[in-house]
Structures are given as C-alpha cells and as structure tokens.
Design a protein around this motif. Structure first.
Motif, PDB file in Angstrom:
ATOM      1  N   LEU A   1       1.771  59.049  31.660  1.00 17.37           N
ATOM      2  CA  LEU A   1       3.131  59.069  32.174  1.00 17.37           C
ATOM      3  C   LEU A   1       3.288  60.355  32.984  1.00 17.37           C
ATOM      4  O   LEU A   1       2.904  61.428  32.529  1.00 17.37           O
ATOM      5  N   HIS A   2       3.836  60.245  34.193  1.00  8.85           N
ATOM      6  CA  HIS A   2       3.890  61.418  35.061  1.00  8.85           C
ATOM      7  C   HIS A   2       5.183  61.417  35.859  1.00  8.85           C
ATOM      8  O   HIS A   2       5.930  60.437  35.868  1.00  8.85           O
ATOM      9  N   GLY A   3       5.432  62.527  36.524  1.00  4.71           N
ATOM     10  CA  GLY A   3       6.579  62.634  37.406  1.00  4.71           C
ATOM     11  C   GLY A   3       7.798  63.194  36.716  1.00  4.71           C
ATOM     12  O   GLY A   3       7.712  64.058  35.841  1.00  4.71           O
ATOM     13  N   VAL A   4       8.962  62.686  37.089  1.00  2.00           N
ATOM     14  CA  VAL A   4      10.248  63.205  36.636  1.00  2.00           C
ATOM     15  C   VAL A   4      10.863  62.215  35.656  1.00  2.00           C
ATOM     16  O   VAL A   4      11.129  61.067  36.003  1.00  2.00           O
ATOM     17  N   ILE A   5      11.061  62.666  34.419  1.00  3.74           N
ATOM     18  CA  ILE A   5      11.640  61.838  33.358  1.00  3.74           C
ATOM     19  C   ILE A   5      12.827  62.601  32.790  1.00  3.74           C
ATOM     20  O   ILE A   5      12.703  63.330  31.793  1.00  3.74           O
ATOM     21  N   PRO A   6      13.999  62.498  33.408  1.00  3.02           N
ATOM     22  CA  PRO A   6      15.128  63.312  32.955  1.00  3.02           C
ATOM     23  C   PRO A   6      15.655  62.888  31.589  1.00  3.02           C
ATOM     24  O   PRO A   6      15.635  61.693  31.257  1.00  3.02           O
ATOM     25  N   PRO A   7      16.126  63.852  30.797  1.00  6.27           N
ATOM     26  CA  PRO A   7      16.808  63.544  29.536  1.00  6.27           C
ATOM     27  C   PRO A   7      18.242  63.154  29.856  1.00  6.27           C
ATOM     28  O   PRO A   7      19.038  63.991  30.277  1.00  6.27           O
ATOM     29  N   VAL A   8      18.582  61.892  29.686  1.00  8.96           N
ATOM     30  CA  VAL A   8      19.819  61.340  30.223  1.00  8.96           C
ATOM     31  C   VAL A   8      21.029  61.865  29.453  1.00  8.96           C
ATOM     32  O   VAL A   8      21.116  61.713  28.226  1.00  8.96           O
TER      33      VAL A   8
ATOM     34  N   LYS B   1       6.197  66.527  25.135  1.00  6.64           N
ATOM     35  CA  LYS B   1       7.247  67.202  25.903  1.00  6.64           C
ATOM     36  C   LYS B   1       7.316  68.624  25.367  1.00  6.64           C
ATOM     37  O   LYS B   1       7.739  68.852  24.235  1.00  6.64           O
ATOM     38  N   ASP B   2       6.891  69.586  26.172  1.00  2.99           N
ATOM     39  CA  ASP B   2       6.825  70.972  25.731  1.00  2.99           C
ATOM     40  C   ASP B   2       8.064  71.719  26.191  1.00  2.99           C
ATOM     41  O   ASP B   2       8.197  72.090  27.357  1.00  2.99           O
TER      42      ASP B   2
ATOM     43  N   SER C   1      -0.338  62.497  28.185  1.00  2.00           N
ATOM     44  CA  SER C   1       0.559  63.051  29.186  1.00  2.00           C
ATOM     45  C   SER C   1       1.172  64.352  28.683  1.00  2.00           C
ATOM     46  O   SER C   1       1.681  64.410  27.567  1.00  2.00           O
ATOM     47  N   VAL C   2       1.153  65.375  29.534  1.00  2.00           N
ATOM     48  CA  VAL C   2       1.777  66.656  29.219  1.00  2.00           C
ATOM     49  C   VAL C   2       2.963  66.844  30.161  1.00  2.00           C
ATOM     50  O   VAL C   2       2.801  66.922  31.380  1.00  2.00           O
ATOM     51  N   LEU C   3       4.151  66.888  29.573  1.00  2.00           N
ATOM     52  CA  LEU C   3       5.393  67.033  30.331  1.00  2.00           C
ATOM     53  C   LEU C   3       6.049  68.345  29.946  1.00  2.00           C
ATOM     54  O   LEU C   3       6.205  68.635  28.758  1.00  2.00           O
ATOM     55  N   THR C   4       6.432  69.138  30.920  1.00  2.00           N
ATOM     56  CA  THR C   4       7.112  70.392  30.621  1.00  2.00           C
ATOM     57  C   THR C   4       8.614  70.178  30.561  1.00  2.00           C
ATOM     58  O   THR C   4       9.188  69.449  31.367  1.00  2.00           O
ATOM     59  N   GLY C   5       9.240  70.823  29.599  1.00  2.00           N
ATOM     60  CA  GLY C   5      10.689  70.848  29.525  1.00  2.00           C
ATOM     61  C   GLY C   5      11.249  72.152  30.055  1.00  2.00           C
ATOM     62  O   GLY C   5      12.464  72.356  30.045  1.00  2.00           O
ATOM     63  N   SER C   6      10.370  73.027  30.542  1.00  2.00           N
ATOM     64  CA  SER C   6      10.787  74.315  31.104  1.00  2.00           C
ATOM     65  C   SER C   6      11.056  74.105  32.583  1.00  2.00           C
ATOM     66  O   SER C   6      10.186  74.324  33.437  1.00  2.00           O
TER      67      SER C   6
ATOM     68  N   VAL D   1       7.774  66.518  34.376  1.00  2.00           N
ATOM     69  CA  VAL D   1       8.850  67.367  33.876  1.00  2.00           C
ATOM     70  C   VAL D   1       9.957  66.513  33.307  1.00  2.00           C
ATOM     71  O   VAL D   1      10.207  65.394  33.752  1.00  2.00           O
ATOM     72  N   VAL D   2      10.623  67.072  32.283  1.00  2.00           N
ATOM     73  CA  VAL D   2      11.808  66.454  31.671  1.00  2.00           C
ATOM     74  C   VAL D   2      12.958  67.440  31.874  1.00  2.00           C
ATOM     75  O   VAL D   2      13.222  68.276  31.012  1.00  2.00           O
ATOM     76  N   PRO D   3      13.657  67.378  33.022  1.00  2.00           N
ATOM     77  CA  PRO D   3      14.620  68.414  33.386  1.00  2.00           C
ATOM     78  C   PRO D   3      16.066  68.023  33.116  1.00  2.00           C
ATOM     79  O   PRO D   3      16.578  67.039  33.641  1.00  2.00           O
TER      80      PRO D   3
END
Length: 320
Positions: A7-14, A166-167, A197-202, A217-219
């Motif tokens: 899983l990649h790209g932009v996955i926003p926390p809704v 999600k880090d 998958s490694v997703l940054t939350g920073s 990223v999870v922005p």
C-alpha cells in the motif's frame, strides 16, 4: 477491494464531522470523502486519531466507518482503525469493521496497562488469525506509552502477521533503522515490490521518509489539502526531490494552523482537530466545526486565523 502490495501513496486519516449535538454528520462525511478522492488520495484511514476515534462510542464508530465505506464505493481501499485497550475489545471492533466491508485493519499495541513486547506480538498475531483482513500496526507511543521496536516490527512483517506500519512515533532514527532492516531504499525501490508497507505519520518530514524508502504518508492536514500530499508523493516517485521539498515546505507552513488555539485555553489535540474542522468548514466541505466533548472549541479569533492561513496557502479566496 484487494490492497496493493505495498500500500503506497497518500492515505489520510479521515476527520469525523459532528453535528452541534455531537452526532455523526454522515452527509458531511460523504462530502469529505469525495473531497479526498478528488484530491487523488490512494486510500482512506477511518477511525484514526484525527478521526477522534478515542472520543466516539462503539455505535458512532460503526456509523462513521459505514459512511466512509459507502462514500468510497470501492474506489480506494478503506483501512479501519480498531484501536482499544485490550485484545478482546480490539477484536470486537475488528469483527464489526470486517462485517461493514473494511479492506484492512489498523491497531495499536494494547495500552492502559504496561505490555511486554512478547505480549504485543501475541496481540497482533491473535488479531490477524481471528479476522482475515490485512493488519497494519499503528506506532503512536505518545498515546499508548509503548514503542514498537524495529526488531519486533520486522519479525511481524516477516512472518506475515503485519501488512504494514503507520509510524507516528516521531522517532525518525527508528524509522530509518526499520527501513534499512527491510532492505533499504535501493532494494525497496528497484527490487521486487515489498509485501510490507511503511507509512509515515510524521507529515512534516514526508519527503525525507520517502527518500529513505517509506511507501507513503497518513497526513492529518491531508484532510484540508490532499492534493498537495499527492503532488509531493508523485514528485518523490519521479525522483524530483526539489519539487517534493517545495511541496513539503508549503505544507509545513499550512500545518502551522494546528497551533491557532492558545495553550492557555486548550490542549494541543483540541487546537489541531479544531483547526482541521474549522478549515473544512470554511472550505464548505463540512457543515460544522464541532469537536467531540470535552475538547474545547476554537474561538472566533482562532477560526479567523485558520481562514487567513488557508488564504495564504491559496486554498481560500479572500472573503470566501
């Protein structure tokens, strides 16, 4: 739908829009989902920290998740937060999420009581065995008071327990160690597609995380300007690091709106979530900027400052 690997790209926390009485505003939530999809996001993370998951009742969680899944309509994967204190409680949320049609689960380590790494590993393995959906670990020690070590995450990645991480630890050194242990940037970019998958939350250091080999990223601020994070990730994938840095710097400036609420009046969560919702309300996406009780609402002056910063970012016309 099947998750891409990784899983990649932009996955926003809704964000979870609320009405003035604290109920889930499903009409606003549907508009928000469409706003995110119009921005080009690659997935949606419902019931995360930015969703105010810790403030919602079980019934409200179900209502919000069902609304996100319905609005997404299979266009992107929906990851469901199943965050709670103990394994049995998390399992209840996980079974509900599976029944509603979530594509994957996101869980933290158990919290409230101190938990040993072996117990944390058993927690994740039990969840993965009990509910047959891809499972992502959510590393957020500021909330759960335990840090997932790179060694533990690698172990759970290699045995197939975890589909990703999600880090949100803010520990960039630990994230880099994990990415190196998983093969490093070159291997993750040029070798066979990794299953993990490694997703940054920073969200203020996304360009650096992508350069190190993170997948996405999870922005939280991605609720407000999803297209900017999509542009950042696209530039990084194309190797245009100057453009990625330029997008990141613009987003750093926009992110300053999380501090509009005075520290003397409210907690940082109240300020940040209030600012996200104020921005979405000013942009005409959600009906109200209500946050869950007992968080304090932003003052009129703070909301006006959110508007000024949206205007400076080119997201809101003056007087709009």
């Amino acid at each position: 739908m099947a998750l891409p690997a990784p899983l990649h790209g932009v996955i926003p926390p809704v964000c979870t829009p609320l009405d003035p009485r604290g109920g889930i505003d499903t009409a606003s939530l549907a508009r928000l989902v469409n706003h995110l999809l119009d921005g080009g996001v690659h997935g949606l993370f419902a019931l995360g920290s930015t969703s105010e998951v810790a403030y919602l009742t079980d019934a409200q969680r179900g209502t919000a998740l069902e609304a996100v899944i319905k609005a997404a309509d299979g266009r992107v994967p929906v990851l469901a937060g199943v965050i709670d204190t103990t394994t049995p409680r998390v399992l209840d949320h996980a079974r509900t999420a599976a029944a509603l049609g979530a594509d994957a689960l996101v869980a933290t380590a158990p919290f409230y009581t101190r938990t040993h790494p072996r117990e944390i590993a058993a927690h994740f393995r039990h969840l993965r065995t009990a509910v047959d959906l891809p499972l992502f670990a959510y590393d957020i020690p500021v909330a759960v008071h335990s840090k997932l070590s790179p060694t533990l995450v690698q172990e759970l990645a290699e045995d197939g327990t975890l589909a990703g991480l999600k880090d949100s630890s803010g520990d960039e050194g630990s994230l880099r160690r994990l990415l190196t242990a998983l093969g490093g940037r070159t291997a993750r970019r040029t070798g066979p597609a990794p299953a993990f998958s490694v997703l940054t939350g920073s969200e203020l250091t996304v360009d650096a995380a992508l350069l190190a080999g993170a997948d996405g990223v999870v922005p939280g601020i991605g609720n407000v300007d999803p297209a900017a994070y999509v542009r950042l990730c696209a530039a990084a994938r194309a190797g245009d690091w100057e453009q990625a840095a330029a997008e990141q710097e613009r987003l750093v400036a926009l992110f300053s709106l999380v501090d509009v609420g005075p520290e003397t009046d409210m907690g940082r969560s109240s300020s940040a979530l209030g600012a996200f919702k104020a921005a979405l309300h000013l942009l005409g996406i959600i009906n109200h900027n209500t946050t869950a009780f007992p968080q304090r609402p932003l003052s009129e002056a703070a909301v006006a400052e959110v508007g000024r910063r949206l205007t400076a970012a080119g997201l809101l016309t003056r007087g709009g």
